[in-house]
Design an enzyme around this catalytic site. Structure first.
Site, short mmCIF file in Angstrom:
data_model
loop_
_atom_site.label_atom_id
_atom_site.label_comp_id
_atom_site.label_asym_id
_atom_site.label_seq_id
_atom_site.Cartn_x
_atom_site.Cartn_y
_atom_site.Cartn_z
N GLY A 224 61.09 7.62 10.26
CA GLY A 224 60.06 8.47 10.87
C GLY A 224 58.70 8.47 10.23
O GLY A 224 57.75 8.97 10.82
N GLU A 258 65.79 5.56 6.27
CA GLU A 258 65.90 4.53 7.32
C GLU A 258 64.53 4.19 7.90
O GLU A 258 64.26 4.42 9.07
CB GLU A 258 66.79 5.04 8.46
N PRO A 259 63.64 3.61 7.10
CA PRO A 259 62.30 3.34 7.62
C PRO A 259 62.27 2.13 8.54
O PRO A 259 62.97 1.14 8.29
CB PRO A 259 61.50 3.04 6.34
N GLY A 260 61.52 2.23 9.60
CA GLY A 260 61.32 1.08 10.48
C GLY A 260 59.83 0.79 10.55
O GLY A 260 59.32 -0.14 9.93
N ARG A 297 54.15 -0.67 24.25
CA ARG A 297 53.77 0.65 23.74
C ARG A 297 52.56 1.28 24.45
O ARG A 297 52.58 2.47 24.76
CB ARG A 297 53.55 0.61 22.23
N CYS A 327 52.16 -7.57 37.42
CA CYS A 327 51.77 -6.87 38.65
C CYS A 327 52.10 -5.38 38.59
O CYS A 327 52.99 -4.89 39.31
CB CYS A 327 52.48 -7.51 39.83
N GLU A 328 51.45 -4.68 37.72
CA GLU A 328 51.60 -3.22 37.57
C GLU A 328 50.25 -2.70 37.12
O GLU A 328 49.65 -3.27 36.18
CB GLU A 328 52.59 -2.87 36.44
N TYR A 356 58.36 -2.10 17.01
CA TYR A 356 58.57 -1.76 18.42
C TYR A 356 57.64 -2.57 19.32
O TYR A 356 57.15 -2.08 20.34
CB TYR A 356 58.40 -0.25 18.64
N1 LLP Z 1 66.65 6.25 12.15
C1 LLP Z 1 66.95 6.69 13.39
C2 LLP Z 1 68.19 7.43 13.60
C3 LLP Z 1 66.06 6.45 14.45
O1 LLP Z 1 66.35 6.92 15.67
C4 LLP Z 1 64.86 5.75 14.22
C5 LLP Z 1 63.93 5.45 15.32
C6 LLP Z 1 64.60 5.28 12.91
C7 LLP Z 1 65.51 5.56 11.91
C8 LLP Z 1 63.36 4.53 12.58
O2 LLP Z 1 62.24 5.32 12.79
P1 LLP Z 1 60.80 4.87 12.25
O3 LLP Z 1 60.87 4.84 10.76
O4 LLP Z 1 60.52 3.52 12.79
O5 LLP Z 1 59.89 5.90 12.76
N2 LLP Z 1 59.77 2.88 20.42
C9 LLP Z 1 59.09 3.96 19.76
C10 LLP Z 1 59.81 4.42 18.51
C11 LLP Z 1 61.24 4.81 18.74
C12 LLP Z 1 61.94 5.25 17.47
C13 LLP Z 1 63.40 5.42 17.70
N3 LLP Z 1 64.13 5.79 16.52
C14 LLP Z 1 57.65 3.55 19.48
O6 LLP Z 1 57.28 2.44 19.85
O7 LLP Z 1 56.89 4.32 18.93
#
Ligand code: LLP
Length: 401
Positions: A224, A258-260, A297, A327-328, A356
């Protein structure tokens, strides 16, 4: 980064990832938790390219996965099974079975019904499944509603009372081993307070479980952490870690994060070329070869991505919508972007595209997905081929009559 050279070598549209930047972000966050046992479990959904996963595996990362496909990717990328978590509200029996057989760290359970399924399947396999429960702390994370997950009207996790029942059931089961607790209140978080409050609630829950002799090993704080797309103030990793650790006083528990987005968003660039300029009544459109099927996004969340021209053309700028060929009307990469008048084949760089981006892409309008390139130490290499028409029809062709 020499975007022009990359576009010439690999063509456009193209995703480019700076692996060195990903390493720096990883180390920054890992360091913030120093002094406490911690695992960074990279959220594979943010960017699931195998070479990106492999890069994090080499840094010692674990993986947070939300489908068995992601678990398989994590394993292929070289992540150790004992650092893999499997989350998600709707795991199928087959997925649960495979996760138990792969002996991953734990399955993150999101409902009582799911806990029953995991127990049933583990018993069938004559195994004990390690589990954690995803707790929904009912905290407003103050982010976009589509990526907010920690309120009671979201589909994720269970409330504290159900969680407690689930832990008691798991402790008394011969096929379940409750080892962790998990919360994730949303993505692109830029305020610390909601995270702190959620962590406090969940840490209290850990204490109340200890009081009934249920001792957890892992405190999983989800992902998050927000990043800067458009001058946002973001949370410093150190402050983040300190806030979490402050809630864990007196507890001997490993922190899992859990960083993404934090690891990959600003490591990624999307390169696209100008096809045409077009003026419709009052509105200027810059039509490019990348589209919503490559980077969804902006269309889906109205998300802002900085766009910069790499061109010799200078002079007066004016506002243009940067749009793709799909085409949108919702197919745009930016609205009202200040750009000079551009020529056919001029290059644009879309920033913050490493999280993402590719993963949310599609083949809509029978468009092959872009190639992906990794850059490290000034050297580039292809990490995913551009999709060809043949790839797109491969699973249908045999059915023609
Ligand atoms: N852990 C869980 C349980 C999650 O659901 C998520 C993201 C993460 C970790 C990683 O979150 P982050 O660190 O990346 O914020 N498609 C959307 C984001 C969807 C996130 C879904 N869950 C966007 O493009 O902003």
């Amino acid at each position: 980064m020499d975007f022009k050279a990359l576009a010439t070598e690999y063509k456009t549209p193209l995703y480019v990832y700076d692996l060195d930047y990903m390493s720096q972000q990883y180390e920054k966050l890992k360091l913030a938790f120093k002094g406490r046992k911690s695992i960074l479990a990279y959220a594979v959904k943010a960017n699931s390219n195998l070479s990106v996963i492999q890069h994090f595996a080499q840094l010692g990362s674990g993986a947070d996965c939300v489908s068995i496909g992601e678990v398989r990717r994590a394993l292929l990328g070289g992540i150790a099974p004992y650092k893999i978590l499997f989350s998600g509200v709707g795991k199928s029996d087959d997925e649960i079975r495979e996760a138990i057989e792969a002996d991953i760290l734990y399955i993150n359970v999101e409902s009582e019904a799911e806990l029953n399924r995991v127990e049933f399947i583990a018993r069938e396999l004559r195994k004990i499944s390690r589990i954690s429960v995803r707790v929904n702390p009912n905290i407003d994370p103050k982010t976009h509603p589509y990526i907010s997950t920690g309120l009671h009207d979201n589909k994720f996790g269970v409330d504290i009372n159900s969680a407690k029942r689930m832990y008691i059931k798991a402790k008394n089961s011969d096929a379940l081993d409750p080892v962790g607790i998990h919360f994730h209140i949303g993505s692109q978080l830029t305020e610390l307070k909601p995270i702190y409050e959620a962590s406090e609630i969940v840490a209290d829950m850990v204490r109340s479980l200890e009081a009934i002799d249920i001792k957890l090993k892992f405190f999983d704080i989800g992902g998050g952490l927000g990043v800067e797309y458009d001058g946002e103030t973001t949370i410093e990793p150190y402050d983040y870690a300190q806030a979490i650790l402050a809630t864990l006083k007196g507890l001997d528990i490993t922190v899992i994060c859990e960083p993404g987005r934090f690891l990959t968003a600003n490591a990624g660039y999307f390169l696209t070329k100008v096809l045409y300029e077009k003026q419709n009544a009052e509105k200027r459109f810059t039509i490019v070869d990348g589209a919503m099927n490559d980077l969804l996004r902006p269309s889906l969340y109205n998300a802002y991505h900085k766009i910069e021209p790499i061109t010799e053309v200078t002079g007066e700028t004016s506002k243009a919508d940067v749009v793709g060929p799909v085409c949108e009307s919702g197919d745009f990469l930016a609205k009202d972007c200040e750009l000079p008048v551009l020529e056919h084949n001029d290059l644009l760089v879309v920033h913050s595209a490493g999280a993402y981006g590719f993963g949310m892409g599609s083949n809509y309008n029978t468009r092959g997905r872009s190639a992906e390139v990794a850059v490290s130490n000034g050297k580039s290499r292809l990490i995913r081929k551009r999709e060809r028409f043949e790839d797109l029809i491969a699973l249908e062709k045999e059915f023609l009559i």
